[in-house]
Design a protein around this motif. Structure first.
Motif, PDB file in Angstrom:
ATOM      1  N   ASP A  31       0.815  -1.210   0.000  1.00 32.65           N
ATOM      2  CA  ASP A  31       0.000   0.000   0.000  1.00 32.65           C
ATOM      3  C   ASP A  31       0.851   1.264   0.000  1.00 32.65           C
ATOM      4  OD1 ASP A  31      -2.590  -0.980  -0.187  1.00 32.65           O
ATOM      5  OD2 ASP A  31      -2.813  -1.254   1.968  1.00 32.65           O
ATOM      6  N   ARG A  32       2.062   1.187   0.501  1.00 35.65           N
ATOM      7  CA  ARG A  32       2.920   2.372   0.596  1.00 35.65           C
ATOM      8  C   ARG A  32       3.731   2.601  -0.675  1.00 35.65           C
ATOM      9  NH1 ARG A  32       5.256   2.539   6.840  1.00 35.65           N
ATOM     10  NH2 ARG A  32       3.204   2.737   7.843  1.00 35.65           N
ATOM     11  N   ALA A  33       4.373   1.558  -1.185  1.00 37.10           N
ATOM     12  CA  ALA A  33       5.223   1.710  -2.373  1.00 37.10           C
ATOM     13  C   ALA A  33       5.319   0.347  -3.037  1.00 37.10           C
ATOM     14  CB  ALA A  33       6.596   2.237  -1.986  1.00 37.10           C
ATOM     15  N   LEU A  34       4.534   0.144  -4.096  1.00 39.88           N
ATOM     16  CA  LEU A  34       4.353  -1.204  -4.618  1.00 39.88           C
ATOM     17  C   LEU A  34       5.605  -1.756  -5.289  1.00 39.88           C
ATOM     18  CD1 LEU A  34       2.546  -3.583  -4.993  1.00 39.88           C
ATOM     19  CD2 LEU A  34       1.501  -2.472  -6.964  1.00 39.88           C
ATOM     20  N   ARG A  35       6.109  -1.078  -6.297  1.00 41.13           N
ATOM     21  CA  ARG A  35       7.259  -1.622  -7.028  1.00 41.13           C
ATOM     22  C   ARG A  35       8.493  -1.779  -6.134  1.00 41.13           C
ATOM     23  NH1 ARG A  35       8.133  -3.976 -12.149  1.00 41.13           N
ATOM     24  NH2 ARG A  35       6.961  -2.355 -13.230  1.00 41.13           N
ATOM     25  N   PRO A  36       8.852  -0.773  -5.332  1.00 41.72           N
ATOM     26  CA  PRO A  36       9.990  -0.974  -4.424  1.00 41.72           C
ATOM     27  C   PRO A  36       9.767  -2.112  -3.436  1.00 41.72           C
ATOM     28  CG  PRO A  36       9.509   1.368  -4.635  1.00 41.72           C
ATOM     29  CD  PRO A  36       8.387   0.627  -5.304  1.00 41.72           C
ATOM     30  N   SER A  37       8.503  -2.349  -3.055  1.00 41.36           N
ATOM     31  CA  SER A  37       8.212  -3.438  -2.130  1.00 41.36           C
ATOM     32  C   SER A  37       8.461  -4.805  -2.765  1.00 41.36           C
ATOM     33  CB  SER A  37       6.761  -3.347  -1.644  1.00 41.36           C
ATOM     34  OG  SER A  37       6.567  -2.182  -0.869  1.00 41.36           O
ATOM     35  N   VAL A  38       8.245  -4.917  -4.078  1.00 44.23           N
ATOM     36  CA  VAL A  38       8.553  -6.165  -4.777  1.00 44.23           C
ATOM     37  C   VAL A  38      10.044  -6.458  -4.664  1.00 44.23           C
ATOM     38  CG1 VAL A  38       8.596  -7.320  -7.018  1.00 44.23           C
ATOM     39  CG2 VAL A  38       6.617  -5.947  -6.379  1.00 44.23           C
ATOM     40  N   TYR A  39      10.863  -5.443  -4.941  1.00 39.93           N
ATOM     41  CA  TYR A  39      12.308  -5.621  -4.836  1.00 39.93           C
ATOM     42  C   TYR A  39      12.734  -5.964  -3.411  1.00 39.93           C
ATOM     43  CZ  TYR A  39      12.074  -2.860  -9.185  1.00 39.93           C
ATOM     44  OH  TYR A  39      11.767  -2.385 -10.435  1.00 39.93           O
ATOM     45  N   ALA A  40      12.209  -5.199  -2.456  1.00 38.83           N
ATOM     46  CA  ALA A  40      12.627  -5.366  -1.059  1.00 38.83           C
ATOM     47  C   ALA A  40      12.235  -6.732  -0.518  1.00 38.83           C
ATOM     48  CB  ALA A  40      12.015  -4.260  -0.201  1.00 38.83           C
ATOM     49  N   SER A  41      11.021  -7.200  -0.854  1.00 38.30           N
ATOM     50  CA  SER A  41      10.557  -8.483  -0.315  1.00 38.30           C
ATOM     51  C   SER A  41      11.357  -9.646  -0.893  1.00 38.30           C
ATOM     52  CB  SER A  41       9.062  -8.668  -0.589  1.00 38.30           C
ATOM     53  OG  SER A  41       8.788  -8.668  -1.980  1.00 38.30           O
ATOM     54  N   LEU A  42      11.702  -9.581  -2.177  1.00 36.34           N
ATOM     55  CA  LEU A  42      12.498 -10.652  -2.782  1.00 36.34           C
ATOM     56  C   LEU A  42      13.935 -10.634  -2.262  1.00 36.34           C
ATOM     57  CD1 LEU A  42      11.149 -10.484  -6.435  1.00 36.34           C
ATOM     58  CD2 LEU A  42      10.932 -12.421  -4.879  1.00 36.34           C
ATOM     59  N   ALA A  43      14.476  -9.434  -2.054  1.00 34.99           N
ATOM     60  CA  ALA A  43      15.824  -9.334  -1.486  1.00 34.99           C
ATOM     61  C   ALA A  43      15.838  -9.891  -0.060  1.00 34.99           C
ATOM     62  CB  ALA A  43      16.291  -7.879  -1.495  1.00 34.99           C
ATOM     63  N   LEU A  44      14.785  -9.584   0.702  1.00 37.39           N
ATOM     64  CA  LEU A  44      14.674 -10.117   2.057  1.00 37.39           C
ATOM     65  C   LEU A  44      14.588 -11.638   2.036  1.00 37.39           C
ATOM     66  CD1 LEU A  44      14.235  -9.751   5.125  1.00 37.39           C
ATOM     67  CD2 LEU A  44      11.772  -9.526   4.636  1.00 37.39           C
ATOM     68  N   LEU A  45      13.805 -12.187   1.104  1.00 36.25           N
ATOM     69  CA  LEU A  45      13.662 -13.641   0.997  1.00 36.25           C
ATOM     70  C   LEU A  45      15.005 -14.298   0.689  1.00 36.25           C
ATOM     71  CD1 LEU A  45      11.869 -16.144   0.949  1.00 36.25           C
ATOM     72  CD2 LEU A  45      11.309 -15.626  -1.432  1.00 36.25           C
ATOM     73  N   ALA A  46      15.749 -13.727  -0.241  1.00 40.58           N
ATOM     74  CA  ALA A  46      17.059 -14.274  -0.591  1.00 40.58           C
ATOM     75  C   ALA A  46      18.009 -14.240   0.606  1.00 40.58           C
ATOM     76  CB  ALA A  46      17.653 -13.501  -1.767  1.00 40.58           C
ATOM     77  N   LEU A  47      17.998 -13.131   1.338  1.00 39.10           N
ATOM     78  CA  LEU A  47      18.875 -12.992   2.490  1.00 39.10           C
ATOM     79  C   LEU A  47      18.513 -13.994   3.587  1.00 39.10           C
ATOM     80  CD1 LEU A  47      21.118 -11.472   3.989  1.00 39.10           C
ATOM     81  CD2 LEU A  47      19.375  -9.836   4.760  1.00 39.10           C
ATOM     82  N   VAL A  48      17.222 -14.143   3.857  1.00 35.43           N
ATOM     83  CA  VAL A  48      16.783 -15.073   4.899  1.00 35.43           C
ATOM     84  C   VAL A  48      17.173 -16.505   4.539  1.00 35.43           C
ATOM     85  CG1 VAL A  48      14.737 -16.095   5.979  1.00 35.43           C
ATOM     86  CG2 VAL A  48      14.923 -13.614   5.778  1.00 35.43           C
ATOM     87  N   LEU A  49      16.994 -16.884   3.282  1.00 35.46           N
ATOM     88  CA  LEU A  49      17.373 -18.235   2.854  1.00 35.46           C
ATOM     89  C   LEU A  49      18.873 -18.456   2.995  1.00 35.46           C
ATOM     90  CD1 LEU A  49      15.072 -18.572  -0.282  1.00 35.46           C
ATOM     91  CD2 LEU A  49      15.091 -20.146   1.662  1.00 35.46           C
ATOM     92  N   LEU A  50      19.649 -17.450   2.643  1.00 35.12           N
ATOM     93  CA  LEU A  50      21.105 -17.562   2.770  1.00 35.12           C
ATOM     94  C   LEU A  50      21.507 -17.761   4.228  1.00 35.12           C
ATOM     95  CD1 LEU A  50      23.893 -17.367   1.408  1.00 35.12           C
ATOM     96  CD2 LEU A  50      23.777 -14.884   1.764  1.00 35.12           C
TER      97      LEU A  50
END
Length: 406
Positions: A260-279
């Motif tokens: 709701d706040r920033a859609l496109r940047p949230s796509v990037y941030a959530s995928l980057a977070l997922l990659a980091l958590v998996l690592l």
């Protein structure tokens, strides 16, 4: 509005329970039906096949139906499928009814997401969608553990009978509390099909298949990972699975607010977070305390990304809301199958139970790269500079001996 969202969330709870509870009941199913545990595992694949086939098919067939009617039909089919699964006498018929039960999965979530968005106040679309999906995440906290316990105590058929009853409750709630909503103006089947083929939608679906497959490379083998690396008992693994559900719930809420706040940047941030958590999970899994924290973090990152991408796809295909949302569910189940295959590959290669998390992190980075590429292709293009006409005309007049100011 809250009761309407609750009714749809109950349906999501039932779907989440029936999808994942089978994993904990494979020994009981195999013993009762006289097949091996490996053969019983095909019931998981059968459900996924139903989702992948049914999501676009049922959505297309229901294009002309009012949203509430479509929800009632999908949830009714889901309830009947679970009831037939509970009473099916042979393995082949159980498998067939599992496929049948999976058919309305994606179409239901597609229609429910659209209805939730239509009921939302300005600036709260993503949060409404996230609240419906809370039913799916809560199923992993309550429904799956309770359903597993019930199946172990009373037989696996009792579990699917109860899920059928949950589906019936959802049908009643939708009929009573979901209002009759007008069909969005301009939405036609040809529009839905053309929008689904749009570049941004296709890239978004590929992002889900590749980026989210990393999660299932880990989650499919979470039980042996927790036993072998973190030292948990079987009872402890049940608690770990509940923690994953807690993380999914938190991630769904977080993803709604981010989108709701920033859609496109949230796509990037959530995928980057997922990659980091998996690592990080590949290291955290070796200790019981850090493994527990890692499982929660993995649930948060997974459903934050799923919620954000779901809203992104709905935004990019406004003329195909139901079909795109349903296709999102099909893509998620394809990610499930791909992740399980990747995890099996690295474990089978003798790389150990920490390796799926590393492979999963790599897949999440692939998803992030796709999202970045989609963002680059979607950036505004500056208008082409046109040749200055006035000076040329002025020079023409001057050469002809005419004053351009008169």
């Amino acid at each position: 509005m809250r009761l309407a969202l609750l009714a749809m969330a109950i349906g999501a709870f039932g779907i989440g329970t029936t999808e994942f509870v089978i994993m904990g009941l494979l020994p009981e199913v195999s013993a009762d039906l006289g097949v091996s545990v490996a053969a019983a595992g095909n019931l998981i694949a059968g459900y996924a096949i139903g989702v992948v086939v049914g999501a676009p098919l049922l959505t297309v067939l229901s294009t002309r139906l009012p949203r509430r009617t479509a929800l009632l039909l999908f949830m009714g089919l889901f309830a009947v499928g679970n009831l037939l699964t509970a009473v099916a006498p042979q393995f082949e018929s159980v498998l067939g009814f599992r496929v049948l039960t999976g058919l309305p999965h994606g179409a239901y979530f597609g229609a429910a997401a659209v209805v939730a968005a239509q009921l939302a106040e300005p600036g709260r679309r993503a949060r409404n969608v996230a609240r419906v999906f809370l039913g799916l995440t809560v199923a992993n906290i309550v429904g799956v553990p309770v359903g597993t316990w019930l199946g172990q105590e009373l037989g696996w058929r009792a579990t699917f009978g109860v899920v059928a009853a949950i589906g019936a409750v959802a049908v009643a709630g939708i009929a009573l509390f979901v209002p009759k909503l007008p069909k969005p103006a301009g939405v036609r089947l040809r529009h839905e099909l053309s929008e689904l083929a749009g570049r941004q939608v296709v890239l978004g679906l590929l992002t889900i298949v590749l980026g989210c497959s990393g999660v299932f490379a880990v989650y499919t083998y979470i039980a042996p990972t927790m036993k072998e690396l973190a030292g948990y008992s079987e009872a402890g693994v049940t608690g770990i699975l509940a923690l994953f559900g807690v993380g999914m719930t938190l991630g769904s809420l977080l993803g709604g607010r981010m989108a709701d706040r920033a859609l496109r940047p949230s796509v990037y941030a959530s995928l980057a977070l997922l990659a980091l958590v998996l690592l990080l999970f590949s290291f955290a899994a070796h200790n019981p305390w850090t493994a527990a924290v890692g499982v929660v973090a993995l649930g948060v990152a997974t459903f934050a990304a799923c919620t954000v991408i779901q809203v992104f796809l709905m935004t990019k295909a406004e003329r195909a809301p139901s079909l795109t949302s349903a296709s999102n569910q099909a893509a998620f189940n394809m990610a499930n199958a791909l992740g399980a295959w990747i995890g099996a590959g690295v474990i089978g290669a003798g790389l150990g139970y920490a390796a799926p998390a590393l492979a999963g992190a790599a897949m999440a980075f692939v998803g992030l790269a796709l999202a970045l590429a989609a963002g680059y292709l979607d950036r505004p293009r500056p208008p082409r500079a046109s040749a200055p006409q006035a000076p040329a005309r002025e020079a023409e007049l001057v050469s002809a001996g005419t004053d351009p100011t008169h």
